[in-house]
Each structure stands twice: as C-alpha cells, then as structure tokens.
Motif scaffolding. Sequence first.
Motif, PDB file in Angstrom:
ATOM      1  N   ASP A 143       0.810  -1.218   0.000  1.00  0.00           N
ATOM      2  CA  ASP A 143       0.000   0.000   0.000  1.00  0.00           C
ATOM      3  C   ASP A 143       0.841   1.265   0.000  1.00  0.00           C
ATOM      4  O   ASP A 143       0.303   2.362  -0.092  1.00  0.00           O
ATOM      5  CB  ASP A 143      -0.919   0.021   1.237  1.00  0.00           C
ATOM      6  CG  ASP A 143      -2.031  -1.001   1.121  1.00  0.00           C
ATOM      7  OD1 ASP A 143      -2.305  -1.442  -0.006  1.00  0.00           O
ATOM      8  OD2 ASP A 143      -2.598  -1.376   2.153  1.00  0.00           O
ATOM      9  N   LYS A 144       2.143   1.118   0.081  1.00  0.00           N
ATOM     10  CA  LYS A 144       3.013   2.283   0.193  1.00  0.00           C
ATOM     11  C   LYS A 144       3.201   2.950  -1.166  1.00  0.00           C
ATOM     12  O   LYS A 144       3.550   2.302  -2.152  1.00  0.00           O
ATOM     13  CB  LYS A 144       4.374   1.879   0.755  1.00  0.00           C
ATOM     14  CG  LYS A 144       5.324   3.053   0.968  1.00  0.00           C
ATOM     15  CD  LYS A 144       6.649   2.588   1.538  1.00  0.00           C
ATOM     16  CE  LYS A 144       7.589   3.778   1.733  1.00  0.00           C
ATOM     17  NZ  LYS A 144       8.914   3.348   2.248  1.00  0.00           N
ATOM     18  N   GLU A 145       2.970   4.255  -1.220  1.00  0.00           N
ATOM     19  CA  GLU A 145       3.180   5.005  -2.455  1.00  0.00           C
ATOM     20  C   GLU A 145       4.672   5.079  -2.764  1.00  0.00           C
ATOM     21  O   GLU A 145       5.478   5.464  -1.915  1.00  0.00           O
ATOM     22  CB  GLU A 145       2.608   6.414  -2.315  1.00  0.00           C
ATOM     23  CG  GLU A 145       2.756   7.270  -3.563  1.00  0.00           C
ATOM     24  CD  GLU A 145       2.268   8.688  -3.341  1.00  0.00           C
ATOM     25  OE1 GLU A 145       2.995   9.623  -3.715  1.00  0.00           O
ATOM     26  OE2 GLU A 145       1.161   8.856  -2.766  1.00  0.00           O
TER      27      GLU A 145
ATOM     28  N   ALA B 258      -4.070  15.722 -13.981  1.00  0.00           N
ATOM     29  CA  ALA B 258      -4.081  14.608 -13.021  1.00  0.00           C
ATOM     30  C   ALA B 258      -2.734  14.469 -12.327  1.00  0.00           C
ATOM     31  O   ALA B 258      -1.692  14.879 -12.844  1.00  0.00           O
ATOM     32  CB  ALA B 258      -4.426  13.302 -13.718  1.00  0.00           C
ATOM     33  N   VAL B 259      -2.774  13.857 -11.164  1.00  0.00           N
ATOM     34  CA  VAL B 259      -1.580  13.370 -10.474  1.00  0.00           C
ATOM     35  C   VAL B 259      -1.654  11.853 -10.489  1.00  0.00           C
ATOM     36  O   VAL B 259      -2.691  11.271 -10.144  1.00  0.00           O
ATOM     37  CB  VAL B 259      -1.500  13.893  -9.026  1.00  0.00           C
ATOM     38  CG1 VAL B 259      -0.413  13.149  -8.241  1.00  0.00           C
ATOM     39  CG2 VAL B 259      -1.225  15.391  -9.023  1.00  0.00           C
ATOM     40  N   ILE B 260      -0.579  11.215 -10.925  1.00  0.00           N
ATOM     41  CA  ILE B 260      -0.508   9.759 -10.970  1.00  0.00           C
ATOM     42  C   ILE B 260       0.291   9.282  -9.765  1.00  0.00           C
ATOM     43  O   ILE B 260       1.468   9.630  -9.609  1.00  0.00           O
ATOM     44  CB  ILE B 260       0.180   9.261 -12.258  1.00  0.00           C
ATOM     45  CG1 ILE B 260      -0.382   9.980 -13.485  1.00  0.00           C
ATOM     46  CG2 ILE B 260       0.045   7.747 -12.370  1.00  0.00           C
ATOM     47  CD1 ILE B 260      -1.842   9.776 -13.723  1.00  0.00           C
ATOM     48  N   LYS B 261      -0.352   8.518  -8.892  1.00  0.00           N
ATOM     49  CA  LYS B 261       0.319   7.955  -7.729  1.00  0.00           C
ATOM     50  C   LYS B 261       0.621   6.483  -7.999  1.00  0.00           C
ATOM     51  O   LYS B 261      -0.282   5.713  -8.325  1.00  0.00           O
ATOM     52  CB  LYS B 261      -0.554   8.117  -6.481  1.00  0.00           C
ATOM     53  CG  LYS B 261      -0.769   9.579  -6.106  1.00  0.00           C
ATOM     54  CD  LYS B 261      -1.581   9.732  -4.826  1.00  0.00           C
ATOM     55  CE  LYS B 261      -1.714  11.199  -4.438  1.00  0.00           C
ATOM     56  NZ  LYS B 261      -2.503  11.373  -3.182  1.00  0.00           N
ATOM     57  N   VAL B 262       1.889   6.125  -7.869  1.00  0.00           N
ATOM     58  CA  VAL B 262       2.332   4.778  -8.239  1.00  0.00           C
ATOM     59  C   VAL B 262       2.653   3.964  -6.992  1.00  0.00           C
ATOM     60  O   VAL B 262       3.385   4.420  -6.102  1.00  0.00           O
ATOM     61  CB  VAL B 262       3.563   4.839  -9.157  1.00  0.00           C
ATOM     62  CG1 VAL B 262       3.997   3.432  -9.575  1.00  0.00           C
ATOM     63  CG2 VAL B 262       3.260   5.693 -10.391  1.00  0.00           C
TER      64      VAL B 262
ATOM     65  N   ARG C 155     -11.046  10.107 -12.056  1.00  0.00           N
ATOM     66  CA  ARG C 155     -10.170   9.316 -11.203  1.00  0.00           C
ATOM     67  C   ARG C 155     -10.281   7.862 -11.627  1.00  0.00           C
ATOM     68  O   ARG C 155     -11.349   7.395 -11.992  1.00  0.00           O
ATOM     69  CB  ARG C 155     -10.567   9.466  -9.725  1.00  0.00           C
ATOM     70  CG  ARG C 155     -10.358  10.879  -9.196  1.00  0.00           C
ATOM     71  CD  ARG C 155     -10.902  11.065  -7.792  1.00  0.00           C
ATOM     72  NE  ARG C 155     -10.553  12.382  -7.297  1.00  0.00           N
ATOM     73  CZ  ARG C 155      -9.751  12.619  -6.264  1.00  0.00           C
ATOM     74  NH1 ARG C 155      -9.217  11.597  -5.622  1.00  0.00           N
ATOM     75  NH2 ARG C 155      -9.476  13.825  -5.877  1.00  0.00           N
ATOM     76  N   LYS C 156      -9.162   7.154 -11.542  1.00  0.00           N
ATOM     77  CA  LYS C 156      -9.180   5.759 -11.977  1.00  0.00           C
ATOM     78  C   LYS C 156      -8.048   5.001 -11.311  1.00  0.00           C
ATOM     79  O   LYS C 156      -6.978   5.551 -11.052  1.00  0.00           O
ATOM     80  CB  LYS C 156      -9.038   5.671 -13.506  1.00  0.00           C
ATOM     81  CG  LYS C 156      -9.447   4.328 -14.070  1.00  0.00           C
ATOM     82  CD  LYS C 156      -9.605   4.401 -15.569  1.00  0.00           C
ATOM     83  CE  LYS C 156     -10.238   3.138 -16.126  1.00  0.00           C
ATOM     84  NZ  LYS C 156     -11.611   2.908 -15.680  1.00  0.00           N
ATOM     85  N   GLU C 157      -8.293   3.707 -11.042  1.00  0.00           N
ATOM     86  CA  GLU C 157      -7.278   2.832 -10.492  1.00  0.00           C
ATOM     87  C   GLU C 157      -6.837   1.849 -11.571  1.00  0.00           C
ATOM     88  O   GLU C 157      -7.667   1.214 -12.226  1.00  0.00           O
ATOM     89  CB  GLU C 157      -7.823   2.072  -9.283  1.00  0.00           C
ATOM     90  CG  GLU C 157      -6.800   1.191  -8.589  1.00  0.00           C
ATOM     91  CD  GLU C 157      -7.360   0.509  -7.344  1.00  0.00           C
ATOM     92  OE1 GLU C 157      -6.999   0.910  -6.238  1.00  0.00           O
ATOM     93  OE2 GLU C 157      -8.178  -0.421  -7.516  1.00  0.00           O
TER      94      GLU C 157
END
Length: 283
Positions: free
Chosen positions: A33-35, A259-263, A278-280
């Motif tokens: 779960d860690k970004e 958008a900001v993309i969080k990986v 927003r999308k996963e």
Amino acid sequence: MNKRIVYLLLSGIFIVAALILAKNIFLNEKVSDKELFAFGVMADVQYGDMETTGKRHYRESLEKLKECVTDFNTQDLAFTIQLGDIINGNTTPEKTLSDLDTVFEAFKKLTMPVYHVIGNHCMNAGKDALVQKLGLESFYYDFTVPAAKGWRFIVLDGNDNGYGVLGVKQLEWLKQKLSEAKNNGEKVIILNHFAVLESAAAHHRMKEPQPVLDLIHESKCVVAYFAGHDHAGGYAFEDNIHHVTFKGMVEAPVKNAYAVIKVYPHKMEIEGVGKQERKELIF
C-alpha cells in the motif's frame, strides 16, 4: 513432562507462530500500500491568444495551466509530463511564437522536472523554436528518475514521419529501448501525443498505430500508454496494458483537466482534477 505441560508448550508455540504470520501479512500489506512516487500529467493546453472556437477556449487555457502549476507545486511530485499541443498555432508565425513564449513562462514556474511530448499543433511553432524553448535534442527520448527506481518512461514523437506516423528509425529505437527495459526488469510507461487504440480515443488517434502496438505487445514490460490529442479522453485495457487518453485542458475552461498519478507496487491511481476522471490501474 506431563501431558498438560506439553499441551501448554505446543499452544504457546502455535500462538507465537500465528502472531509472526499475522505480523508478516500486515507488513506485506503495508508495503504493497506504500506510495512509491507520484508525477503530474496534463494534455492539450493548446493556448493561443485568440477567441474561443467551438469548445476550444484557447485564451482561457493559460489560466487553467497556471492553476495546474500552482497545484503541482504544492505536492511531492517526481516530475511533470505534458502530452503535447501546448499551443494551438495563431494567425501569424510571430503570434504563434509569442504564444509559445507565454505558455513556456508558465511551465518554468514548475518546481520539479518537466518533460515534454510534441503534439501536432506544437509543430506550428517550427522545430527550431521547439528545440530552443524545450531544450530537446530529439523529439523522441526516454528518461528515468531517482524516485522511480525500476521504471522507465519512453516519449514518442507521433509526428516523426507525418501526422500520426512513426518512422523506421524511431521504431527501431523503440524496439531497442523496450528490450533494454525488459532485460533490466523495468516497468515502462509509453508517453505519446497520439493514442493507438480506437477504444481509448474514439475521435482522434495515430494514423498508423499497428507498428507501435506490435512492439509494446511483444515487449511484455509496458504497463501503461498515456496519450492526449483526443480532447474527450478515454480508456481501454488490452494485453495487460492500460491505455489512458487524458482530457484536453483547452476544453475545460471552468473545471480544468489534469491529473496526479500515484504509483504503488502493484497499481497506479489517477487522481483526476476537474473533467479528468479518477481511476485505479492494477498491474
């Protein structure tokens, strides 16, 4: 040793083992779960000091870009990528170059590295002006960033051999870069102005997408393909690759669109702003 003592000892061992197992599961879940890193994305600013035409609010897009830059600067982003068409092209070459100067001043205020994809409208400024302003030796290139260990970003020039066509030289280069990434165990995100799937861009996309599709499917290391150009945006999932077409900022005069993309280790989250959903994306 009597049976009761043995029972207690075994019970204690089982409890300790269960606690260790639970702890490991908890820690693994925490790690997953860690970004890992995040980056900013925008498409089709398409600024021009000119009147609105249809849905395209050329002049207003400059303020939308400034809002986006301000927002990005408040976040911990590894970099920002713009997916092409930062300008529209004006009524004269002089006005077009002035528009390029204006929009570039807004980009200069970003406090993280910014990478540029060349769009078809960008070409209205001329290659020489784009090379000078954007500092690009080539309009197709790849990059890595320290915060994104194990990831490679490949920028394509969709205008290389005409509108929506990649030339032989660039295709050979792409094949080589994908091979290197696969050998290095890297995950890849392709960045191009033009989408390659009709299902991800119903109105506008590459004229000759198949050579690109063949290479990214064969590579087995491409996680996502990000594009602009089709201002309506879109999404498709094919052969384990997420194809995302980001909405055009020029057609979002009120709500904006970026958008900001969080990986994360096994997914990306698109934190869309304004018209951008927003999308996963699981991988």
